[in-house]
Design a protein around this motif. Structure first.
Motif, short mmCIF file in Angstrom:
data_model
loop_
_atom_site.label_atom_id
_atom_site.label_comp_id
_atom_site.label_asym_id
_atom_site.label_seq_id
_atom_site.Cartn_x
_atom_site.Cartn_y
_atom_site.Cartn_z
N UNK A 1 -68.31 -113.94 39.29
CA UNK A 1 -68.07 -114.48 37.94
C UNK A 1 -69.22 -114.17 36.98
N UNK A 2 -70.45 -114.26 37.47
CA UNK A 2 -71.61 -113.97 36.61
C UNK A 2 -71.57 -112.53 36.13
N UNK B 1 -71.51 -122.51 34.19
CA UNK B 1 -71.83 -123.88 34.61
C UNK B 1 -71.29 -124.89 33.61
N UNK B 2 -71.40 -124.56 32.33
CA UNK B 2 -70.90 -125.44 31.27
C UNK B 2 -69.39 -125.64 31.38
N UNK B 3 -68.68 -124.60 31.82
CA UNK B 3 -67.22 -124.66 31.90
C UNK B 3 -66.73 -125.01 33.31
N UNK B 4 -67.65 -125.34 34.20
CA UNK B 4 -67.25 -125.82 35.52
C UNK B 4 -66.75 -124.74 36.46
N UNK B 5 -67.31 -123.54 36.36
CA UNK B 5 -66.92 -122.43 37.24
C UNK B 5 -68.03 -122.16 38.24
N UNK C 1 -69.60 -116.56 45.57
CA UNK C 1 -68.17 -116.33 45.42
C UNK C 1 -67.95 -115.10 44.54
N UNK C 2 -66.91 -114.33 44.88
CA UNK C 2 -66.47 -113.26 43.99
C UNK C 2 -65.29 -113.80 43.18
N UNK D 1 -62.33 -112.85 42.83
CA UNK D 1 -61.05 -112.92 43.55
C UNK D 1 -60.90 -114.23 44.32
N UNK D 2 -62.01 -114.89 44.64
CA UNK D 2 -61.95 -116.14 45.38
C UNK D 2 -61.82 -117.38 44.53
N UNK D 3 -61.78 -117.22 43.19
CA UNK D 3 -61.62 -118.36 42.30
C UNK D 3 -60.16 -118.79 42.21
N UNK D 4 -59.94 -120.04 41.88
CA UNK D 4 -58.58 -120.50 41.59
C UNK D 4 -58.14 -119.93 40.26
N UNK D 5 -56.83 -120.05 39.95
CA UNK D 5 -56.33 -119.54 38.68
C UNK D 5 -57.01 -120.18 37.49
#
Length: 229
Positions: free
Chosen positions: A102-103, A129-133, A138-139, A141-145
């Motif tokens: 994500x970064x 961090x501000x948006x709660x991600x 983690x890459x 692809x491993x994040x939720x929608x």
């Protein structure tokens, strides 16, 4: 308020594809600190409106002013520069690179603009961090929608844009994720002083906007039926 403080001002916009006229004399202003939602049936020209606002296509007539500058008279390189300086975009499916973290995804606009990599990564971490991600281990692809879409919002904010454009930003999300992403999106104008233009089919999402407009017969009309200005 001077014209240079208005993130988006559209006047007399005509746009057609072949013999099909999608927009006819369309008028729209999105001010700093304001959110506007545009609704309309598929094929009515909503996505074309966003493409015109980004300077990706040119109208047959009219003006599209971003922070006071008319895109329609600029050379492609100047349009690209203005878009990079003033516009952030959130797409329906995020358009993030799944193999990157994500970064790394969020820092891309700053890196492409020639910013120092360390500063770009630190800014990306703060936004995420501000948006709660999640930012570590983690890459994308491993994040939720919902996390991916919030990461997409973070990327759109990287260059502190005057205007954020969102194309069906919650269309692929479940109800809980939709509400969380909508919370983030519609808090941006007040918190960051930008204008927000959201195209959506979702009335629940549109209801969060300061104004909701409907694209009918090539023009934007408010719920009262009066044309938008």
């Amino acid at each position: 308020m001077g014209s240079d403080t208005v993130p988006l001002s559209i006047r007399g916009l005509d746009y057609q594809i072949g013999d099909r006229k999608l927009l006819s004399g369309l008028e729209l202003t999105v001010r700093a600190g304001e959110s506007v939602a545009v609704m309309g049936p598929s094929g009515s020209g909503k996505s074309s409106l966003l493409s015109l606002a980004m300077g990706l296509v040119k109208p047959q007539a009219g003006q599209v002013r971003i922070a006071g500058t008319d895109l329609c008279g600029l050379r492609p390189a100047h349009v690209t520069r203005l878009r990079r300086q003033h516009i952030g975009v959130v797409f329906q499916f995020g358009e993030l690179l799944p193999e990157l973290t994500p970064v790394e995804n969020v820092s891309l606009p700053a890196l492409l603009a020639g910013k120092d990599s360390h500063a770009a990564y630190e800014q990306a971490r703060r936004l995420l961090a501000e948006l709660g991600v999640p930012v570590d281990g983690v890459v994308t692809a491993g994040l939720s929608g919902g996390e991916r879409q919030r990461a997409a919002v973070a990327r759109a904010l990287t260059e502190s844009p005057s205007l954020v454009l969102a194309d069906e930003p919650t269309g692929a999300l479940d109800e809980d994720a939709r509400d969380h992403v909508a919370d983030v999106l519609f808090a941006m104008p007040e918190r960051r002083g930008c204008g927000l233009l959201v195209v959506t089919h979702d009335r629940t999402v549109a209801a969060r906007a300061d104004r909701t407009l409907h694209l009918r017969h090539g023009r934007l009309v408010a719920a009262s039926g009066e044309e938008s200005r």
